[in-house]
Design a protein around this motif. Structure first.
Motif, PDB file in Angstrom:
ATOM      1  N   ALA A 108       0.975  -1.202   0.014  1.00 18.42           N
ATOM      2  CA  ALA A 108      -0.004   0.030  -0.003  1.00 18.42           C
ATOM      3  C   ALA A 108       0.954   1.249  -0.060  1.00 18.42           C
ATOM      4  N   ASN A 109       0.455   2.161  -0.678  1.00 20.19           N
ATOM      5  CA  ASN A 109       1.173   3.572  -0.769  1.00 20.19           C
ATOM      6  C   ASN A 109       1.094   4.150   0.552  1.00 20.19           C
ATOM      7  N   TYR A 110       2.116   5.229   0.806  1.00 17.21           N
ATOM      8  CA  TYR A 110       2.000   5.771   2.421  1.00 17.21           C
ATOM      9  C   TYR A 110       2.119   7.142   2.034  1.00 17.21           C
ATOM     10  N   THR A 111       1.093   8.020   2.860  1.00 15.62           N
ATOM     11  CA  THR A 111       1.148   9.524   2.628  1.00 15.62           C
ATOM     12  C   THR A 111       1.462  10.024   4.130  1.00 15.62           C
ATOM     13  N   GLU A 112       2.474  11.036   4.266  1.00  8.73           N
ATOM     14  CA  GLU A 112       2.623  11.268   5.456  1.00  8.73           C
ATOM     15  C   GLU A 112       1.621  12.052   6.257  1.00  8.73           C
ATOM     16  N   PRO A 113       0.860  11.998   7.331  1.00  6.32           N
ATOM     17  CA  PRO A 113      -0.326  12.599   7.860  1.00  6.32           C
ATOM     18  C   PRO A 113       0.170  14.142   7.975  1.00  6.32           C
ATOM     19  N   ARG A 114      -0.531  14.932   7.511  1.00  8.67           N
ATOM     20  CA  ARG A 114      -0.471  16.475   7.598  1.00  8.67           C
ATOM     21  C   ARG A 114      -0.378  16.929   9.093  1.00  8.67           C
ATOM     22  N   ASP A 115      -1.283  16.171  10.096  1.00  8.01           N
ATOM     23  CA  ASP A 115      -1.388  16.605  11.336  1.00  8.01           C
ATOM     24  C   ASP A 115      -0.117  16.398  11.971  1.00  8.01           C
ATOM     25  N   CYS A 116       0.863  15.660  11.708  1.00  7.53           N
ATOM     26  CA  CYS A 116       2.073  15.497  12.506  1.00  7.53           C
ATOM     27  C   CYS A 116       3.281  15.163  11.607  1.00  7.53           C
ATOM     28  N   PRO A 117       3.577  16.061  10.602  1.00  7.85           N
ATOM     29  CA  PRO A 117       4.788  15.886   9.888  1.00  7.85           C
ATOM     30  C   PRO A 117       5.949  15.671  10.639  1.00  7.85           C
ATOM     31  N   PHE A 118       7.228  15.258  10.179  1.00  8.35           N
ATOM     32  CA  PHE A 118       8.529  15.286  10.709  1.00  8.35           C
ATOM     33  C   PHE A 118       8.934  16.278  11.040  1.00  8.35           C
ATOM     34  N   PRO A 119       9.762  16.551  12.265  1.00  6.26           N
ATOM     35  CA  PRO A 119      10.371  15.346  13.005  1.00  6.26           C
ATOM     36  C   PRO A 119       9.477  14.894  13.918  1.00  6.26           C
ATOM     37  N   TRP A 120       9.525  13.631  14.454  1.00  7.34           N
ATOM     38  CA  TRP A 120       8.895  12.796  15.357  1.00  7.34           C
ATOM     39  C   TRP A 120       9.667  12.609  16.669  1.00  7.34           C
ATOM     40  N   THR A 121       8.980  12.525  17.896  1.00  8.47           N
ATOM     41  CA  THR A 121      10.019  11.975  19.031  1.00  8.47           C
ATOM     42  C   THR A 121       9.752  10.387  19.033  1.00  8.47           C
ATOM     43  N   ARG A 122       8.704   9.783  18.440  1.00  3.63           N
ATOM     44  CA  ARG A 122       8.714   8.566  18.245  1.00  3.63           C
ATOM     45  C   ARG A 122       7.758   7.942  17.334  1.00  3.63           C
ATOM     46  N   VAL A 123       7.990   6.837  16.609  1.00  7.63           N
ATOM     47  CA  VAL A 123       6.928   6.291  15.795  1.00  7.63           C
ATOM     48  C   VAL A 123       6.793   4.908  16.044  1.00  7.63           C
TER      49      VAL A 123
ATOM     50  N   LEU B 254       9.476   8.266   1.521  1.00  3.24           N
ATOM     51  CA  LEU B 254       8.308   7.935   0.843  1.00  3.24           C
ATOM     52  C   LEU B 254       7.496   9.099   0.891  1.00  3.24           C
ATOM     53  N   SER B 255       7.289   9.893   2.007  1.00  2.00           N
ATOM     54  CA  SER B 255       6.680  11.375   1.979  1.00  2.00           C
ATOM     55  C   SER B 255       7.149  12.222   1.064  1.00  2.00           C
ATOM     56  N   GLY B 256       8.560  12.068   0.621  1.00  2.00           N
ATOM     57  CA  GLY B 256       9.359  13.089  -0.318  1.00  2.00           C
ATOM     58  C   GLY B 256       9.206  12.926  -1.551  1.00  2.00           C
ATOM     59  N   GLY B 257       8.016  11.889  -1.897  1.00  2.00           N
ATOM     60  CA  GLY B 257       7.787  11.311  -3.261  1.00  2.00           C
ATOM     61  C   GLY B 257       8.668  10.348  -3.952  1.00  2.00           C
ATOM     62  N   GLY B 258       9.582   9.650  -2.988  1.00  2.00           N
ATOM     63  CA  GLY B 258      10.155   8.744  -3.475  1.00  2.00           C
ATOM     64  C   GLY B 258       9.156   7.588  -3.715  1.00  2.00           C
ATOM     65  N   SER B 259       9.785   6.750  -4.747  1.00  2.00           N
ATOM     66  CA  SER B 259       9.124   5.327  -5.122  1.00  2.00           C
ATOM     67  C   SER B 259       8.900   4.338  -4.113  1.00  2.00           C
ATOM     68  N   GLY B 260       7.996   3.407  -3.742  1.00  2.00           N
ATOM     69  CA  GLY B 260       8.177   2.436  -2.791  1.00  2.00           C
ATOM     70  C   GLY B 260       6.984   2.408  -2.113  1.00  2.00           C
ATOM     71  N   ALA B 261       6.399   1.301  -1.327  1.00  2.00           N
ATOM     72  CA  ALA B 261       5.290   1.333  -0.579  1.00  2.00           C
ATOM     73  C   ALA B 261       5.585   0.729   0.769  1.00  2.00           C
ATOM     74  N   ILE B 262       4.767   0.469   1.793  1.00  3.74           N
ATOM     75  CA  ILE B 262       4.704  -0.488   2.998  1.00  3.74           C
ATOM     76  C   ILE B 262       4.079  -1.926   2.472  1.00  3.74           C
ATOM     77  N   SER B 263       4.931  -2.667   2.737  1.00  3.60           N
ATOM     78  CA  SER B 263       4.360  -4.275   2.245  1.00  3.60           C
ATOM     79  C   SER B 263       4.183  -5.161   3.399  1.00  3.60           C
ATOM     80  N   MET B 264       3.729  -6.347   3.562  1.00  9.01           N
ATOM     81  CA  MET B 264       3.389  -7.338   4.272  1.00  9.01           C
ATOM     82  C   MET B 264       3.590  -8.720   3.405  1.00  9.01           C
ATOM     83  N   MET B 265       4.245  -9.482   4.259  1.00 12.26           N
ATOM     84  CA  MET B 265       4.056 -10.895   3.651  1.00 12.26           C
ATOM     85  C   MET B 265       3.690 -11.741   4.583  1.00 12.26           C
ATOM     86  N   LEU B 266       2.827 -12.561   4.294  1.00 13.12           N
ATOM     87  CA  LEU B 266       2.164 -13.624   5.175  1.00 13.12           C
ATOM     88  C   LEU B 266       1.820 -15.043   4.123  1.00 13.12           C
TER      89      LEU B 266
END
Length: 583
Positions: free
Chosen positions: A69-84, A141-153
């Motif tokens: 799935a594609n990822y878009t950084e949430p507008r309410d809390c952009p970088f920098p983060w104390t923790r993710v 990813l937020s800066g427009g780089g290609s890629g996504a968040i993936s999961m394998m099961l």
């Protein structure tokens, strides 16, 4: 006794054991599968915002590409983060086998996990992991780089109908938190962590993984034997002043129970690839890395017990140590930067010593770059990596006998890097020790296994003769397993088992004149019985006592969970050490 009468008597005995196991206090009936560890965020620390990034049902997915799935950084809390914090929530629609799964961000692995073996419809669990150290991946990813968040099961409905429904969420924290992240046990996962020395996450993370992971069976690389090395060609920035390689591993096939492997006498006289008996090359493994074919460090992996292993009724509804968040293994490659700063591609290789088919591996290369320089200078001044000392002995008479392995290794790497931060010298020291004993008696029906894994790791940084920082980790991981088995007709077998497993870690971090110490003790004791048919459990019981304790200068966290007969008998938590006496 007639074989069918024996089979019936074993079933009745097992049912009686199961009934006894749930007698006593009123149990807590819950479909939630538990992992009694310190959460990455303590109560009272609420995220600034949260985001669901992937939702997927995994039914017949063997051989399928990962869900992405594609990822878009949430507008309410952009970088920098104390923790993710990453939260993986999974539920099972029905009975199913346990599986190994992974989550990747832009091809870099951030979580490897083993699912429980769901024994009831609607079983569910959650995995929380601090992924702040991977912030560079999310920023890319937020800066427009290609890629996504993936999961394998990879799941199959050939035998069991269960479907795994998974949700992945990210929780972002901004501003000051009541407790410093490096004083939490988020980095504790049965591996030498050096995150304490590097307060800021890496500026760049390069995946050492399958570049076609989006289109094939995931990003992991497959290691088939002890001589097999999978490598990825990478080019790092010329102004890199620090590098740490993080390795993820899981074991499958003939090596799914590598930590219980006996050493057959034949192994002493011929290569493992010529063994006529599988799983007979002993219980020594080392996960290691190379740069352009040169050994640059490794670790003996912590023995994570999968939910179907030993007795599946031990692991319902509590997870084995490290099963939900399988450990990764850090190697500080800063001493070797002098080989890699020429702007040319270099091969980062991953291998597993004494491996049998097969291991799934991947790695992340965390890089810190000097924003004030276009290039830095570096060099290796000390390289001590002698062969591991191995003692092997085995005595067998048909199926009965015993074997022993003693392994001990010592290495030391030192290198310097000259950047805008000055001329800094990084030294890595490591000592490993493993002892494996396997005894099999009564015509193969009784087995006793003892494994002791010890490691001492130290990484220090100094400027000239002035120490800037040092982290030292002491780790011990003893494992004892006793099993006895009676076979019956038609592929049935009755097995009784006992287990003792413990992880002990102590981390000391020194910065200038300040020093902090953290300790972790994670222990499980289990016993029970199971009736199996053709290798699959038919009926059984298991009781497991889990005890988790983490302590540092500002935090104490205690949790005890007792389960029996598939239900929770006791679950207590405490954030106070006033009544705790240090061992």
């Amino acid at each position: 006794m007639h074989p069918h009468q024996l089979y019936l008597s074993l079933l009745l005995a097992c049912m009686a054991t199961f009934t006894y196991a749930i007698a006593g206090p009123i149990p807590i009936v819950s479909l939630e599968q538990l992992d009694p560890t310190l959460p990455p965020v303590l109560s009272g620390q609420n995220p600034t915002c949260s985001l669901v990034v992937l939702e997927q049902d995994f039914a017949d997915t063997v051989g399928s590409p990962p869900a992405s799935a594609n990822y878009t950084e949430p507008r309410d809390c952009p970088f920098p983060w104390t923790r993710v914090v990453l939260e993986l929530s999974i539920s099972a629609s029905d009975l199913q086998k346990d599986r190994v799964a992974a989550v990747w961000i832009d091809g870099s692995e951030v979580l490897r996990t083993a699912t429980p073996r769901p024994m009831a419809r609607g079983a569910f669990w959650r995995v929380h992991k601090d992924i702040t150290r991977y912030a560079a991946l999310l920023r890319h990813l937020s800066g427009g780089g290609s890629g996504a968040i993936s999961m394998m099961l990879e799941n199959s409905n050939d035998f069991f109908p269960g479907v795994f429904s998974a949700n992945i969420s990210l929780h972002f924290y901004r501003g000051a938190l009541p407790t410093s992240p490096r004083h939490l046990a988020a980095g504790f996962a049965a591996h030498p962590t050096i995150e304490g020395l590097y307060h800021e996450p890496a500026d760049l993370i390069l995946p050492i993984s399958n570049p076609n992971g989006y289109y094939r069976s995931g990003f992991w690389l497959r290691i088939n034997n002890e001589t097999h090395v999978e490598s990825t060609s990478i080019t790092i920035p010329k102004n890199t002043y620090r590098a740490v390689l993080e390795i993820f591993v899981s074991y499958h096939g003939d090596d799914e129970f590598w930590y219980t492997n006996p050493l057959h006498s034949a192994y002493l006289h011929q290569p493992p690839s010529n063994l006529s008996v599988p799983r007979a090359n002993g219980a020594f493994r080392q996960v290691y890395a190379t740069i352009d074919g040169r050994f640059v460090g490794g670790h003996i992996p912590f023995a994570v017990i999968y939910p179907s292993t030993i007795n599946p009724y031990f692991w319902s509804p509590v997870a084995a140590i490290g099963a939900f968040d399988m450990p990764s293994y850090d190697l500080d490659l800063t001493p070797f930067l002098g080989f890699m700063l020429d702007g040319r591609p270099h091969d980062i290789g991953l291998g597993v010593r004494d491996a049998q088919p097969y291991w799934l591996v991947s790695a992340n290369l965390h890089l810190w770059v000097d924003a004030w320089s276009d290039s830095v200078q570096a060099g290796l001044t000390e390289y001590i990596a002698p062969p591991i000392k191995m003692y092997r002995n085995a005595e067998w008479r048909d199926k009965d006998g015993e074997s022993e392995i003693d392994a001990e290794g010592l290495l030391r790497f030192t290198g310097w890097v000259s950047s805008s931060k000055g001329n800094l010298t990084t030294q890595v020291r490591q000592k490993i020790k493993l002892k494996s004993q396997v005894e099999i008696h009564n015509r193969g029906s009784t087995t006793q296994i003892e494994l002791q894994n010890k490691e001492r790791m130290m990484v220090s940084i100094q400027k000239g003769h002035q120490p800037l920082g040092r982290v030292q980790l002491l780790m011990e991981a003893p494992l004892q397993v006793q099993t006895s088995m009676v076979s019956a007709a038609g592929g049935a077998a009755f097995q009784k088992s006992r287990l003792y497993h413990q992880l002990m870690e102590m981390v000391t971090l020194s910065e200038g004149q300040a020093m902090t110490t953290s300790t972790l003790t994670d222990r499980q004791d289990a016993e029970g019985s199971a009736l199996t048919h053709d290798g699959e459990p038919v009926w059984g019981s298991g009781s497991t006592k889990s005890s988790y304790r983490y302590k540092d200068e500002s935090t104490c966290y205690l949790r005890s969970v007792n389960t029996a007969g598939g239900v929770v008998m006791m679950d207590t938590k405490s954030a106070s050490c006033l009544a705790v006496v240090d061992p």
